[in-house]
Design a protein around this motif. Structure first.
Motif, short mmCIF file in Angstrom:
data_model
loop_
_atom_site.label_atom_id
_atom_site.label_comp_id
_atom_site.label_asym_id
_atom_site.label_seq_id
_atom_site.Cartn_x
_atom_site.Cartn_y
_atom_site.Cartn_z
N GLU A 102 0.84 -1.19 0.00
CA GLU A 102 0.00 0.00 0.00
C GLU A 102 0.88 1.24 0.00
N GLN A 104 1.29 5.60 -1.89
CA GLN A 104 0.84 6.68 -2.77
C GLN A 104 1.58 6.55 -4.09
N PRO A 108 -1.43 9.93 -8.58
CA PRO A 108 -2.72 9.63 -7.92
C PRO A 108 -3.88 10.31 -8.64
N SER A 113 -8.70 7.43 -2.60
CA SER A 113 -7.91 7.77 -1.43
C SER A 113 -6.93 6.67 -1.05
N ASP A 114 -7.18 5.43 -1.47
CA ASP A 114 -6.33 4.30 -1.10
C ASP A 114 -5.83 3.59 -2.36
N TYR A 115 -4.54 3.23 -2.34
CA TYR A 115 -3.92 2.59 -3.49
C TYR A 115 -3.17 1.35 -3.04
N ALA A 130 -7.10 1.00 -6.88
CA ALA A 130 -7.40 2.16 -6.04
C ALA A 130 -8.86 2.11 -5.64
N ARG A 132 -12.06 4.08 -2.78
CA ARG A 132 -12.44 5.08 -1.78
C ARG A 132 -13.71 4.61 -1.08
#
Length: 249
Positions: A102, A104, A108, A113-115, A130, A132
């Protein structure tokens, strides 16, 4: 005594001249400032906005560290090693699953919000994604569906129409009572999403992408998650490595 008085008189004159010069300089500076302010005030608002934006952008560029990017989703490419993913891109191992990282990514997207990246020791990256979280979701899941639709529409501009839209209800109760759609999504009786499968799309998928999947999950009956995952052409190789790892245990 006369000599001392003369010197004192000369000093006073010099001091007065210096003060006068300072006053003159100050007046000149103020006049120049007023002229510059007047000139700026006379410029169109669009020019001022452009100047501010250019300045802000320049500051942002000067402060930002140069990001390493690769040809692929979010600036990540197929087969990047686990070591490089950590050292070059700053991803860290996740406690959720083995070979899950996990972090960034270099590029982006504001929608997420999460990758994450899925890897194998030899094959490297074989999947990136990715997501959210969406809160305050109604029982019918309209917010989840709308968010997934927006992601699909954005992807369609780059990859053409999807191969498949998945809107499936396995249990008829959720057809008869759509207000419980989120309950079905949480228990797996309902599914919603989109698929781009290479070879079955309007355009050939670039960057070694095998599949693009837009997905929707329910964490609770009023809270869910939407996202996108990209499976690379080496995904089957990763699966083989995972099976071998399990067999050695």
């Amino acid at each position: 005594m006369q000599h001392k008085n003369k010197l004192h008189h000369l000093c006073i004159i010099a001091l007065l001249m210096t003060t006068a010069s300072l006053v003159a300089c100050k007046k000149t500076a103020n006049a120049n400032a007023n002229t510059a302010a007047s000139s700026v005030a006379e410029q169109p608002a669009s020019v001022l906005a452009s100047t501010i934006e250019t300045s802000t952008a320049a500051e942002a560029v000067s402060d930002a560290a140069p990001a390493s990017t690769e040809p692929g989703p979010f600036g990540l490419a197929m087969a990047i090693s686990e070591t490089e993913l950590a050292s070059k891109f700053g991803f860290v191992k996740s406690s959720k699953a083995k070979h899950l990282f996990e972090g960034q990514p270099p590029i982006p997207v504001t929608d997420f919000s999460d990758y994450y990246a899925v890897t194998a020791p030899i094959s490297g990256i074989c999947k990136v994604g990715a997501s959210r979280t969406i809160t305050a979701v109604s029982g019918t899941g309209e917010q989840i569906k709308a968010a997934a639709d927006r992601i699909a529409q954005a992807l369609e501009q780059h990859y053409g129409k999807p191969s498949l839209k998945k809107d499936k209800v396995k249990t008829d109760i959720y057809n008869r009572r759509p207000q419980f759609w989120m309950v079905g999504l949480k228990e797996g009786s309902v599914s919603y999403g989109y698929l781009w499968a290479n070879g079955k799309t309007e355009r050939e998928l670039p960057d070694n992408i095998l599949n693009i999947i837009v997905f929707a999950h329910a964490h609770a009956i009023n809270r869910g998650e939407v996202g996108v995952s990209y499976e690379f052409a080496n995904y089957a190789d990763c699966q083989k490595e995972w099976r071998l790892e399990k067999g050695r245990k």
